[in-house]
Motif scaffolding. Structure first.
Motif, short mmCIF file in Angstrom:
data_model
loop_
_atom_site.label_atom_id
_atom_site.label_comp_id
_atom_site.label_asym_id
_atom_site.label_seq_id
_atom_site.Cartn_x
_atom_site.Cartn_y
_atom_site.Cartn_z
N MET A 1 21.48 1.71 -25.16
CA MET A 1 21.24 0.54 -25.99
C MET A 1 19.89 0.55 -26.70
SD MET A 1 22.65 -2.25 -23.17
CE MET A 1 22.25 -3.67 -24.15
N PHE A 2 19.08 1.63 -26.51
CA PHE A 2 17.69 1.55 -26.95
C PHE A 2 17.23 2.76 -27.76
CE2 PHE A 2 18.04 -0.53 -22.75
CZ PHE A 2 17.82 -1.84 -23.15
N GLY B 1 0.78 -1.22 0.00
CA GLY B 1 0.00 0.00 0.00
C GLY B 1 0.81 1.28 0.00
N ASP B 2 2.12 1.19 0.26
CA ASP B 2 2.95 2.39 0.22
C ASP B 2 3.01 2.95 -1.19
OD1 ASP B 2 3.53 2.38 2.89
OD2 ASP B 2 5.55 1.53 2.69
N VAL B 3 3.07 4.27 -1.28
CA VAL B 3 3.14 4.94 -2.59
C VAL B 3 4.58 4.95 -3.09
CG1 VAL B 3 2.82 7.12 -3.82
CG2 VAL B 3 1.13 6.37 -2.14
N VAL B 4 4.75 4.49 -4.31
CA VAL B 4 6.04 4.54 -4.99
C VAL B 4 5.85 5.21 -6.34
CG1 VAL B 4 7.90 3.17 -6.03
CG2 VAL B 4 6.94 2.49 -3.83
N LEU B 5 6.69 6.19 -6.62
CA LEU B 5 6.65 6.89 -7.89
C LEU B 5 7.61 6.23 -8.87
CD1 LEU B 5 6.95 10.50 -6.42
CD2 LEU B 5 4.85 9.44 -7.22
N THR B 6 7.20 6.15 -10.11
CA THR B 6 8.11 5.64 -11.13
C THR B 6 7.89 6.38 -12.42
OG1 THR B 6 8.87 3.68 -12.35
CG2 THR B 6 6.54 3.79 -11.82
N GLU B 7 9.00 6.58 -13.15
CA GLU B 7 8.86 7.18 -14.47
C GLU B 7 8.05 6.24 -15.36
OE1 GLU B 7 12.91 7.66 -15.63
OE2 GLU B 7 13.29 5.52 -15.85
N GLN B 8 7.40 6.83 -16.36
CA GLN B 8 6.63 6.02 -17.30
C GLN B 8 6.82 6.57 -18.72
OE1 GLN B 8 2.88 3.73 -16.73
NE2 GLN B 8 1.95 5.55 -17.66
N PRO B 9 7.21 5.68 -19.65
CA PRO B 9 7.43 4.24 -19.54
C PRO B 9 8.64 3.90 -18.67
CG PRO B 9 8.12 5.01 -21.69
CD PRO B 9 7.45 6.17 -21.04
N ALA B 10 8.64 2.67 -18.14
CA ALA B 10 9.66 2.26 -17.17
C ALA B 10 10.13 0.85 -17.46
CB ALA B 10 9.10 2.33 -15.75
N TYR B 11 11.25 0.49 -16.85
CA TYR B 11 11.83 -0.84 -16.95
C TYR B 11 10.84 -1.88 -16.40
CZ TYR B 11 15.30 -4.55 -15.93
OH TYR B 11 16.00 -5.73 -15.85
N PRO B 12 10.44 -2.88 -17.18
CA PRO B 12 9.38 -3.81 -16.75
C PRO B 12 9.69 -4.58 -15.47
CG PRO B 12 9.74 -4.00 -19.11
CD PRO B 12 10.84 -3.13 -18.58
N ALA B 13 10.96 -4.93 -15.25
CA ALA B 13 11.28 -5.68 -14.04
C ALA B 13 11.03 -4.85 -12.79
CB ALA B 13 12.73 -6.16 -14.08
N THR B 14 11.16 -3.54 -12.91
CA THR B 14 10.84 -2.66 -11.79
C THR B 14 9.35 -2.67 -11.52
OG1 THR B 14 12.74 -1.23 -12.18
CG2 THR B 14 10.89 -0.28 -10.97
N THR C 1 19.87 8.20 -17.11
CA THR C 1 20.85 8.32 -18.18
C THR C 1 20.67 7.19 -19.18
OG1 THR C 1 22.40 9.31 -16.60
CG2 THR C 1 23.30 8.63 -18.71
N PHE C 2 20.25 7.54 -20.41
CA PHE C 2 19.99 6.58 -21.48
C PHE C 2 18.98 5.52 -21.00
CE2 PHE C 2 24.71 7.56 -21.92
CZ PHE C 2 24.48 8.73 -22.63
N ALA C 3 17.83 6.02 -20.63
CA ALA C 3 16.82 5.22 -19.93
C ALA C 3 16.40 3.99 -20.73
CB ALA C 3 15.59 6.07 -19.63
N ASN C 4 16.05 2.97 -19.99
CA ASN C 4 15.38 1.80 -20.53
C ASN C 4 13.90 1.95 -20.19
OD1 ASN C 4 14.46 -0.72 -21.27
ND2 ASN C 4 15.73 -1.86 -19.86
#
Length: 404
Positions: free
Chosen positions: A329-330, A113-126, A172-175
């Motif tokens: 790489m992407f 239930g804790d709030v976590v922010l993530t960039e989107q689109p984001a690394y799927p494993a995260t 830096t050079f995001a996935n």
């Protein structure tokens, strides 16, 4: 029959790894996986490092400290110093790849239930790790220059989200986007972290793979410019993309109280990362082999990136839009008027693969998006693969596939 825990009652695997079953098909060209180029591995340098490491066979074959071999930690501290980061030994934890660092951090900090922010689109494993931790994921959009910090500031000021525990970013050079967060945005992000007291989780596996443009300092290195911000940054790094993923050597830098708890969590996971590969990594770094070899990798990735971008423009013209990255790489692209998941089916028929963008979204999917990795295929494969992608695109429209 079995009473599984809530996160594992109906779990889903990695959408990228599900594509691997097609890799064995004869003649398949893959832009899908984030694999480094195997022909760029420094095989001789690693063999020599392995031979030196095994001179102390007990060091390689016996259990090691949970936080990492002391000699490797010293070399990693030196490596981070060359990257502009001062780090104490009790702030560093060697991990079995940087993904383990994220898993440990979530275990010690994030409750259901804790709030976590993530960039989107984001690394799927995260995204997968956050889901299994039962976090409440709140997404922040990105553009060609990384996380939209103005959007984040407005979101936090609005009170629409309760205090977030952390924000995850590959600045830096995001996935998957290949974007690099500007220096100004990094400073602004640090100020927000101090103001709202959330951790910035900086995942940096690609930072050394710059082949054009000006170097942007890491977020953790910029904490010297924002008072109190070092307490609010966790930095992950890895040798997987710049040396070899088979070593499974990553590391985390965090405030000592966070690191201490991650060490305890790691004791219950694997006791310690493999001392053998840690010793090889320590010898490789001590010899200066990484600094000698990195320019070769970055230069070749630059050629491959340019080849892919040029060929995509040549084959697909205005139908495809993308921002050409300066490293990593992407390439992140959009093909208007088509669902990338449906396009992938035609692409596989034409012996070429990519990852549909939906794998990288926690919400608000963009069906027209796709990720292409230029790292693993050769230059000739890149050119041929783009031609096959065009044929798949034409076949998809001829068949009248559903548009997004």
């Amino acid at each position: 029959m079995y009473e599984f825990t809530a996160p594992f009652q109906n779990p889903s695997g990695s959408p990228i790894r599900e594509l691997f079953k097609y890799l064995g098909e004869p003649g398949m060209i893959s832009f899908a996986g984030g694999y480094p180029a195997s022909d760029l591995f420094d095989v001789d340098g690693l063999q020599q490092a392995a031979a030196r490491a095994y001179q102390d066979s007990n060091r390689c074959l016996q259990y090691g400290p949970t936080d990492g071999l002391p000699e490797l930690k010293r070399e990693l501290v030196n490596l981070m110093a060359r990257r502009g980061v001062s780090c104490a030994l009790n702030e560093m934890l060697v991990t079995t790849g940087s993904q383990q660092g994220l898993d440990l951090l979530l275990r010690v900090l994030v409750s259901p239930g804790d709030v976590v922010l993530t960039e989107q689109p984001a690394y799927p494993a995260t995204l997968q790790a956050l889901k299994l931790q039962q976090a409440k994921t709140v997404t922040v959009p990105v553009d060609a220059y990384g996380v939209d910090v103005d959007y984040l500031a407005t979101l936090l000021a609005s009170g629409m989200v309760t205090r977030p525990k952390l924000l995850y970013t590959v600045p830096t050079f995001a996935n998957p986007t290949g974007a690099t967060l500007t220096r100004e945005r990094r400073i602004a992000l640090l100020k927000l972290a101090v103001q709202y007291k959330f951790l910035i989780v900086e995942d940096d596996p690609y930072g050394d793979l710059r082949f054009s443009g000006e170097v942007v300092p890491s977020i953790v290195s910029l904490t010297t410019e924002v008072e109190g911000s070092r307490d609010w940054v966790v930095h992950f790094a890895s040798l997987s993309k710049i040396v070899a993923p088979g070593l499974r050597v990553g590391w985390a830098i965090a405030p000592a109280e966070i690191t201490r708890r991650c060490v305890i969590a790691k004791q219950t996971v694997d006791l310690c990362s493999a001392p053998w590969t840690q010793a090889i990594a320590a010898e490789y770094l001590a010899d200066g082999a990484l600094e000698r070899h990195l320019p070769r990798i970055a230069a070749m990735y630059g050629r491959k990136c340019e080849a892919l971008c040029n060929e995509l423009r040549e084959q697909l013209g205005d139908a495809i839009q993308f921002h050409q990255p300066e490293g990593g790489m992407f390439v992140w692209a959009r093909i208007d008027g088509i669902d990338a998941s449906e396009l992938l089916k035609r692409a596989i028929d034409n012996k070429v693969m990519f990852v549909p963008g939906k794998a990288f979204f926690a919400d608000k999917l963009d069906p027209a998006s796709l990720r292409l990795s230029f790292a693993a295929p050769g230059l000739a494969e890149i050119q041929e693969g783009a031609k096959r992608l065009k044929r798949a695109y034409e076949a998809a429209f001829a068949a009248g596939i559903p548009k997004h």
